[in-house]
Design a protein around this motif. Structure first.
Motif: not given
Lengths: 150, 150
Positions: A120-131
């Protein structure tokens, strides 16, 4: 794919786990995309949307006195402003003790994660996390063939 | 984000599970991207690259006599030629019997999956698959607070 992108993605990933270690809910929230996100904690069903996902982290932080992540096997692939990062989370954690204010017993756990980031314009952002938990062969009694596909 | 894209992604996802049901290794292989892919089966460590990932499916198909997926809660989000799909896999499977050629006992299983697809000139292809067991509250003895984050 760019070398810069990889370093940035790894930095965002590190920031995610450091926010969890510090119990920093504000920092954690800022690392997720604003729109449709999904999150699956080990053994949990799917959580969808910022409401469900962030509530789960508030709950986890409230029930976790101490947690530390030692990340290994970090692998990143990137295309079209999206990155898929897989890693092994070697977790050391402790919950609140039953009585008194002391730290509960420490517990080690092995989890593997797939983290999807979007630029994004503010940097990388989490879309999905799967643990998910790694059920190693040494913990089973020859039941490795019974693993379920997909 | 487009409606068309969503239908196409769901179609690719359905094709993935149908290939598994049929034990169709060729069809399954064709649904994965050619470059860096990752796959985590329930309870397994991370598998990276076509070699490791496709070998695991060959192994699973060889050890699975029967498998059927009833997909529920399919949710798709899409951006920049990438789609993240989450779903619940209600699995009914049976391995080969120990002796004789009969079907082994059928087993039901609840798995949640995060499937990441990328749009290519030949359609949507799998970039990452991550499946994990759902450890429902009813299976535990009040241990739900012990769930591990991330």
């Amino acid at each position: 794919m760019s070398g810069d992108g990889y370093a940035d993605v790894e930095q965002a990933n590190t920031a995610f786990y450091e926010a969890l270690e510090r119990g920093d809910f504000e920092a954690l929230s800022a690392l997720w995309l604003d729109d449709e996100i999904s999150c699956i904690h080990p053994g949990w069903p799917v959580l969808s949307g910022r409401g469900e996902v962030l509530r789960s982290y508030a709950l986890i932080m409230a029930n976790t006195e101490y947690i530390q992540f030692f990340l290994t096997d970090v692998k990143i692939t990137e295309a079209a402003d999206t990155a898929v990062l897989t890693c092994t989370e070697n977790i050391l954690s402790g919950g609140p003790a039953d009585a008194g204010g002391e730290l509960g017993p420490l517990m080690g756990q092995l989890v593997v994660a797939t983290n999807v980031f979007r630029r994004t314009s503010e940097g990388w952002r989490l879309w999905s996390h799967h643990g998910s938990p790694v059920l190693t062969e040494s913990d089973d009694e020859g039941e490795t063939e019974e693993e379920t596909p997909a």
